[in-house]
Motif scaffolding. Structure first.
Motif, PDB file in Angstrom:
ATOM      1  N   ASN A 165      18.918  11.508  20.389  1.00  0.00           N
ATOM      2  CA  ASN A 165      19.345  11.469  18.982  1.00  0.00           C
ATOM      3  C   ASN A 165      18.751  12.644  18.198  1.00  0.00           C
ATOM      4  O   ASN A 165      18.451  12.529  17.014  1.00  0.00           O
ATOM      5  CB  ASN A 165      18.943  10.137  18.345  1.00  0.00           C
ATOM      6  N   VAL A 167      19.944  15.197  16.935  1.00  0.00           N
ATOM      7  CA  VAL A 167      20.708  15.782  15.825  1.00  0.00           C
ATOM      8  C   VAL A 167      20.335  15.149  14.488  1.00  0.00           C
ATOM      9  O   VAL A 167      20.820  15.585  13.441  1.00  0.00           O
ATOM     10  CB  VAL A 167      22.237  15.620  16.058  1.00  0.00           C
ATOM     11  N   LYS A 168      19.504  14.112  14.509  1.00  0.00           N
ATOM     12  CA  LYS A 168      19.180  13.421  13.262  1.00  0.00           C
ATOM     13  C   LYS A 168      17.708  13.024  13.229  1.00  0.00           C
ATOM     14  O   LYS A 168      16.993  13.130  14.225  1.00  0.00           O
ATOM     15  CB  LYS A 168      20.049  12.177  13.115  1.00  0.00           C
ATOM     16  N   LYS A 216      11.819  13.680  14.107  1.00  0.00           N
ATOM     17  CA  LYS A 216      12.949  14.544  14.491  1.00  0.00           C
ATOM     18  C   LYS A 216      12.556  15.343  15.718  1.00  0.00           C
ATOM     19  O   LYS A 216      11.515  15.997  15.748  1.00  0.00           O
ATOM     20  CB  LYS A 216      13.280  15.505  13.341  1.00  0.00           C
TER      21      LYS A 216
END
Length: 219
Positions: A165, A167-168, A216
């Motif tokens: 994940n 990308v976020k 992140k």
């Protein structure tokens, strides 16, 4: 690979869960469609293994409902319904494969591997995230500068979830909801400790701490 298993036979459920975990799959077991829905509408899965004759909504109708709600997760029916008409209902409801009971566990493995091939799931045994850092999916470890760092199972699952994940920004609540079952009581401090341990190995520039929001993966 994250699998939801819906099977109301207690013994078969236990056998399948044990076998799948031996294959290093993450397995969430359920015994009714209501219980399955609690997971399906709050978490993401790579594969659904669904019995048909289960309490509340039957497996065919459950999958139809999921497809109507744009949940496209690959699904395999595992059922004692062995008429060709039943198989037709299964595929009409949106399944990707259909196994008739009784079946050998090897057959289940073959069908799961075929789903993995068709949907490009979990095929990599290692992931290179930098010139000197490789994630070993099979052994759940990190290779950095020719040194091997072994992680606890949940630590590695947290790492892979952040990577998948990347990308976020991922919150602590999202990690808990997607890695642990809803019966588990997990403190936010436990997640922070896991990530602190991972960052000690990877470096703080690989996993960023977005204060007050989450984490992140910086790759």
């Amino acid at each position: 690979m994250k699998i939801l298993l819906l099977e109301d036979d207690l013994i078969l459920n236990e056998i399948l869960e044990e076998h799948l975990k031996e294959q290093n799959y993450q397995v969430f077991t359920t015994f009714s469609s209501d219980e399955a829905e609690k997971y399906l509408y709050s978490q993401n899965f790579d594969l659904l293994l669904l019995d048909v004759n289960v309490p509340n909504l039957n497996g065919f109708d459950l999958l139809k409902e999921l497809r109507k709600n744009s949940i496209k997760t690959p699904a395999i029916f595992i059922t004692s319904l062995n008429m060709i008409e039943d198989m037709q209902k299964g595929f009409d409801s949106g399944c990707d494969d259909y196994i008739r009971k009784p079946f050998e566990l090897k057959e289940l493995d073959l069908r799961i591997n075929n789903i993995k091939r068709l949907f490009n799931i979990d095929l990599k045994e290692s992931i290179e995230i930098a010139d000197n850092i490789v994630l070993d999916m099979k052994n759940q470890s990190i290779k950095k500068d020719d040194k091997i760092y072994n992680l606890a199972k949940k630590e590695f699952e947290v790492l892979i979830y952040l990577y998948n994940n990347r990308v976020k920004i991922v919150s602590i609540d999202e990690l808990i909801n997607n890695i642990w079952s809803y019966e588990d009581s997990i403190e936010a401090s436990t997640i922070r400790t896991y990530i602190k341990n991972i960052r000690k190995i990877l470096g703080e520039d690989i996993i960023l701490n977005i204060r007050g929001v989450g984490y992140k993966f910086n790759f």
